[in-house]
Write an enzyme that holds these catalytic residues in place. Sequence first.
Site, PDB file in Angstrom:
ATOM      1  N   ASP A  95      -1.358   8.638  -4.014  1.00 30.99           N
ATOM      2  CA  ASP A  95      -0.806   8.424  -5.348  1.00 30.99           C
ATOM      3  C   ASP A  95      -0.868   6.959  -5.767  1.00 30.99           C
ATOM      4  O   ASP A  95      -0.409   6.610  -6.866  1.00 30.99           O
ATOM      5  CB  ASP A  95       0.628   8.953  -5.448  1.00 30.99           C
ATOM      6  CG  ASP A  95       1.580   8.358  -4.425  1.00 30.99           C
ATOM      7  OD1 ASP A  95       1.158   8.133  -3.281  1.00 30.99           O
ATOM      8  OD2 ASP A  95       2.753   8.113  -4.769  1.00 30.99           O
ATOM      9  N   HIS A 110      -1.932   5.196   0.138  1.00 25.14           N
ATOM     10  CA  HIS A 110      -1.444   6.538  -0.136  1.00 25.14           C
ATOM     11  C   HIS A 110      -2.145   7.059  -1.384  1.00 25.14           C
ATOM     12  O   HIS A 110      -2.425   6.291  -2.311  1.00 25.14           O
ATOM     13  CB  HIS A 110       0.079   6.559  -0.324  1.00 25.14           C
ATOM     14  CG  HIS A 110       0.842   6.676   0.962  1.00 25.14           C
ATOM     15  ND1 HIS A 110       2.195   6.462   1.061  1.00 25.14           N
ATOM     16  CD2 HIS A 110       0.427   7.015   2.224  1.00 25.14           C
ATOM     17  CE1 HIS A 110       2.593   6.645   2.317  1.00 25.14           C
ATOM     18  NE2 HIS A 110       1.533   6.979   3.040  1.00 25.14           N
ATOM     19  N   HIS A 166       7.447   0.610   4.246  1.00 22.47           N
ATOM     20  CA  HIS A 166       7.048   1.947   3.804  1.00 22.47           C
ATOM     21  C   HIS A 166       6.334   2.587   4.991  1.00 22.47           C
ATOM     22  O   HIS A 166       6.452   2.104   6.116  1.00 22.47           O
ATOM     23  CB  HIS A 166       6.155   1.813   2.557  1.00 22.47           C
ATOM     24  CG  HIS A 166       5.881   3.105   1.856  1.00 22.47           C
ATOM     25  ND1 HIS A 166       6.885   3.943   1.419  1.00 22.47           N
ATOM     26  CD2 HIS A 166       4.712   3.707   1.506  1.00 22.47           C
ATOM     27  CE1 HIS A 166       6.347   4.987   0.818  1.00 22.47           C
ATOM     28  NE2 HIS A 166       5.022   4.872   0.878  1.00 22.47           N
TER      29      HIS A 166
END
Length: 243
Positions: free
Chosen positions: A64, A62, A143
Amino acid sequence: MKLKVLGCGDAFASEGRFNTSFLLLGNTQKILVDCGGSTLIRLKQEGYTAEDIDQIIITHFHGDHYGGLPFLVISNHFEHQRSKPLTIWGPEGIKEKAHALQEALYPGTGPLLDELPISFKEFIADAWLGAEDIRVFSKTVIHSPPSNPHGIKLEFEDKVFGFSGDSEWTDNLRPLAEDTDLFVCECNFLDKDGPGHISYHTLIEKTQLLKTQRLMINHMGSAVIHANDLKIDRMKDGMEVDF
């Protein structure tokens, strides 16, 4: 061992916090754990350069958490003409994901990943990898499945550091925290869990299961950042943690 918090924010930069990235400062090496999009900015604000980094460990794909890699690559090439080795650890596909991201952000610079002294190492879930100077253990967590999410445990200079990555509560966090000197756990929400993330309410119920010397939380949304009287230490951008 010192840990410099370059960023402990969530994907939305809640309350202006930077993307997740921790800098482990050892006697022999400097290790980045995750490299969100703002990492190069934060490194320079703290007086470090891309060339200072010896190892990078990516927990999942991801932006971030790994979106800062292309910025470090072009800095290593154009600013520093890097000659010392850099190892990038990550889930299966880390090399291919790094190349694709490099081309997406800076078209034509993908070959730099082959020209610079960069090597890639893929996690093997439930196994220790590495040598005497650094060993990495990983487990899958819950996740977004396309991001190939993992938590990690790192042995480095007689210290053990663990990190949940981004995850809902899962018993896989227990071995990641076991026997660590410091375990960092995500805590995006305050009262109610969300998809792929843990709430403080859940984490406080599970704290006794995390057998670590010290527990801290990161990846906090606004409600967690502003909550009063939490019983688990919260990270803050720029803080330095000795462990």
